[in-house]
Design a protein around this motif. Structure first.
Motif, PDB file in Angstrom:
ATOM      1  N   TRP A 178       1.686  -9.302   3.156  1.00  0.00           N
ATOM      2  CA  TRP A 178       0.590  -9.297   2.184  1.00  0.00           C
ATOM      3  C   TRP A 178       0.313 -10.702   1.682  1.00  0.00           C
ATOM      4  O   TRP A 178       1.226 -11.506   1.508  1.00  0.00           O
ATOM      5  CB  TRP A 178       0.927  -8.335   1.058  1.00  0.00           C
ATOM      6  N   THR A 187      -6.587  -0.283   1.861  1.00  0.00           N
ATOM      7  CA  THR A 187      -6.611  -1.727   1.651  1.00  0.00           C
ATOM      8  C   THR A 187      -7.736  -2.340   2.463  1.00  0.00           C
ATOM      9  O   THR A 187      -8.224  -1.727   3.420  1.00  0.00           O
ATOM     10  CB  THR A 187      -5.264  -2.368   2.055  1.00  0.00           C
ATOM     11  N   ASN A 188      -8.138  -3.527   2.085  1.00  0.00           N
ATOM     12  CA  ASN A 188      -9.114  -4.255   2.902  1.00  0.00           C
ATOM     13  C   ASN A 188      -8.413  -5.335   3.750  1.00  0.00           C
ATOM     14  O   ASN A 188      -9.061  -6.204   4.293  1.00  0.00           O
ATOM     15  CB  ASN A 188     -10.245  -4.848   2.041  1.00  0.00           C
ATOM     16  N   ASN A 189      -7.081  -5.231   3.849  1.00  0.00           N
ATOM     17  CA  ASN A 189      -6.347  -6.144   4.731  1.00  0.00           C
ATOM     18  C   ASN A 189      -5.580  -5.298   5.755  1.00  0.00           C
ATOM     19  O   ASN A 189      -4.387  -5.045   5.608  1.00  0.00           O
ATOM     20  CB  ASN A 189      -5.399  -7.033   3.920  1.00  0.00           C
ATOM     21  N   ARG A 207      -5.821  -3.367  -2.845  1.00  0.00           N
ATOM     22  CA  ARG A 207      -5.525  -1.959  -2.559  1.00  0.00           C
ATOM     23  C   ARG A 207      -6.404  -1.103  -3.466  1.00  0.00           C
ATOM     24  O   ARG A 207      -6.759  -1.521  -4.580  1.00  0.00           O
ATOM     25  CB  ARG A 207      -4.033  -1.644  -2.730  1.00  0.00           C
ATOM     26  N   SER A 209      -5.740  -9.827  -0.779  1.00  0.00           N
ATOM     27  CA  SER A 209      -5.630  -8.455  -0.277  1.00  0.00           C
ATOM     28  C   SER A 209      -5.786  -7.499  -1.453  1.00  0.00           C
ATOM     29  O   SER A 209      -5.123  -7.670  -2.475  1.00  0.00           O
ATOM     30  CB  SER A 209      -4.253  -8.200   0.343  1.00  0.00           C
ATOM     31  N   THR A 212      -6.008  -6.574  -6.704  1.00  0.00           N
ATOM     32  CA  THR A 212      -6.135  -7.661  -5.738  1.00  0.00           C
ATOM     33  C   THR A 212      -5.012  -8.687  -5.955  1.00  0.00           C
ATOM     34  O   THR A 212      -4.853  -9.217  -7.061  1.00  0.00           O
ATOM     35  CB  THR A 212      -7.509  -8.345  -5.881  1.00  0.00           C
ATOM     36  N   THR A 240       0.812  -1.224   0.000  1.00  0.00           N
ATOM     37  CA  THR A 240       0.000   0.000   0.000  1.00  0.00           C
ATOM     38  C   THR A 240       0.843   1.272   0.000  1.00  0.00           C
ATOM     39  O   THR A 240       0.296   2.357   0.090  1.00  0.00           O
ATOM     40  CB  THR A 240      -0.974   0.052   1.190  1.00  0.00           C
ATOM     41  N   ALA A 253      -2.407  -6.789   7.400  1.00  0.00           N
ATOM     42  CA  ALA A 253      -1.161  -6.734   6.625  1.00  0.00           C
ATOM     43  C   ALA A 253      -0.571  -5.332   6.623  1.00  0.00           C
ATOM     44  O   ALA A 253       0.650  -5.163   6.540  1.00  0.00           O
ATOM     45  CB  ALA A 253      -1.407  -7.195   5.191  1.00  0.00           C
TER      46      ALA A 253
END
Ligand SMILES: *[C@@H]1O[C@H](CO)[C@@H](O)[C@H](O)[C@H]1NC(C)=O
Ligand SMILES: *[C@@H]1O[C@H](CO)[C@@H](O)[C@H](O)[C@H]1NC(C)=O
Ligand SMILES: *[C@@H]1O[C@H](CO)[C@@H](O)[C@H](O)[C@H]1NC(C)=O
Ligand SMILES: *[C@@H]1O[C@H](CO)[C@@H](O)[C@H](O)[C@H]1NC(C)=O
Ligand SMILES: *[C@@H]1O[C@H](CO)[C@@H](O)[C@H](O)[C@H]1NC(C)=O
Ligand SMILES: *[C@@H]1O[C@H](CO)[C@@H](O)[C@H](O)[C@H]1NC(C)=O
Ligand SMILES: *[C@@H]1O[C@H](CO)[C@@H](O)[C@H](O)[C@H]1NC(C)=O
Ligand SMILES: *[C@@H]1O[C@H](CO)[C@@H](O)[C@H](O)[C@H]1NC(C)=O
Ligand SMILES: *[C@@H]1O[C@H](CO)[C@@H](O)[C@H](O)[C@H]1NC(C)=O
Ligand SMILES: *[C@@H]1O[C@H](CO)[C@@H](O)[C@H](O)[C@H]1NC(C)=O
Ligand SMILES: *[C@@H]1O[C@H](CO)[C@@H](O)[C@H](O)[C@H]1NC(C)=O
Length: 250
Positions: A94, A83-85, A100, A98, A112, A69, A88
């Motif tokens: 990562w 990000t949706n992680n 961004r 995951s 992804t 990211t 991480a």
């Protein structure tokens, strides 16, 4: 980052004001179903590769590129990529799935991860998908199921070689290849700029790079070998630093 945006601006200035009527099949990260040519209706397949060597170590390069990211080297300032992680984000570990999210050149980008490998001594391999997006200034939409980077130490560790390859489906494959080639070339050059701005010439002139390994051993990276048709205004010359190469496969 400015150079990335100015490339887009240059391309934009070449395009007239555009009335688009392109349906983006999905904006939530999923890729559309492929039709007969491997792409969604109205999209055509293409590919682009940029090969580039910087005269800095793999460890130095990872400090710039090793956080999914952190895209400051690719034109997105700190805190502009989400990000949706979130786990991480903290641990920097990562994993596939995951995503961004960021905005650049009028495009909303969702990438992804499908492959992520970052061993201490290389090679670094990062492959992601790109959800359908549009760049209004050049009237192109595209998506990708394979947008990959490989970075590996060469010259006895004194330099780092990279391969940016993207396979995509685009509303205009020529335009998409041109934009992606310039973006990826600028990205790779920016890594070198961030690390001190020296240009790569040969292993032999690098401290510790004892000259036993030449970049050409890693796949046409001396810039004199086969090049694809040029879709860019300024091809990368092998005058010291950059070794650019790409192909267009329709
Ligand atoms: C924009 O791109 C679409 C798809 O390639 C094309 O049909 C359309 O004519 C383009 N518009 C302009 C103004 O060039
Ligand atoms: C945009 O595409 C849709 C679906 O093909 C069509 O119904 C519509 O007339 C188009 N609009 C313009 C301005 O071309
Ligand atoms: C993403 O959008 C597509 C198209 O709108 C839809 O078919 C799909 O179910 C959505 N997926 C998710 C996970 O929301
Ligand atoms: C993150 O977003 C991507 C793209 O929308 C999706 O495929 C993935 O399942 C999401 N992962 C998580 C952990 O929510
Ligand atoms: C992002 O990476 C750059 C190096 O390219 C570094 O200077 C900067 O501090 C990093 N930002 C964050 C938030 O970690
Ligand atoms: C990765 O980069 C993001 C955004 O630039 C930053 O918030 C995060 O702290 C960084 N993670 C690590 C482990 O440096
Ligand atoms: C694709 O874009 C190029 C300029 O990059 C243009 O010359 C060509 O006519 C476009 N092709 C189509 C099918 O719109
Ligand atoms: C490295 O190469 C670039 C592009 O050819 C050039 O603009 C730049 O001046 C060079 N830098 C050095 C330090 O030679
Ligand atoms: C150059 O480095 C390689 C790898 O470390 C080593 O095997 C080789 O003996 C070195 N050659 C010379 C001339 O120092
Ligand atoms: C660059 O990576 C692509 C995708 O993995 C691969 O097909 C290609 O052979 C690589 N090029 C070189 C010169 O290694
Ligand atoms: C450049 O690389 C090609 C193969 O990739 C090789 O045939 C050629 O001899 C190399 N040229 C130089 C000057 O190293």
């Amino acid at each position: 980052m400015k150079s990335t945006l100015s490339i887009i601006a240059v391309l934009a200035s070449a395009a007239s004001s555009l009335a688009q009527n392109i349906t983006i099949p999905a904006t939530n990260g999923s890729l559309p179903k492929a039709g007969a040519n491997g792409c969604a209706p109205g999209y055509y397949p293409g590919t682009d590769t940029v090969i580039f060597t910087v005269p800095y170590t793999y460890q130095q390069v990872l400090l710039i590129i090793g956080n999914y990211t952190n895209l400051t080297w690719s034109g997105s300032p700190d805190n502009s990529v989400t990000t949706n992680n979130s786990q991480a984000l903290v641990a920097n570990n990562w994993t596939p799935g995951s995503a961004r999210f960021y905005d650049i050149a009028g495009a909303h980008v969702i990438e992804t991860i499908t492959t992520y490998s970052k061993p201490a001594n290389g090679p670094y391999v990062e492959i992601h998908t790109v959800a359908p997006l549009s760049i209004p200034s050049v009237n192109v939409s595209f998506y990708s199921d394979f947008d990959g980077q490989v970075w590996k130490p060469i010259c006895n560790g004194a330099a780092t070689w990279s391969n940016f390859t993207i396979n995509f489906c685009a509303t205009n494959a020529t335009t998409a290849a041109s934009v992606l080639h310039q973006l990826h070339t600028t990205d790779a050059m920016t890594v070198g700029t961030f690390l001190g701005g020296k240009n790569f010439t040969s292993c032999g002139v690098l401290a510790g790079g004892n000259g036993t390994v030449t970049p050409s051993a890693f796949g046409g990276a001396n810039g004199t070998a086969a090049s694809g048709p040029s879709a860019t205004a300024s091809p990368i010359a092998y005058t010291g630093d950059a070794v650019g190469r790409h192909g267009l496969i329709a």
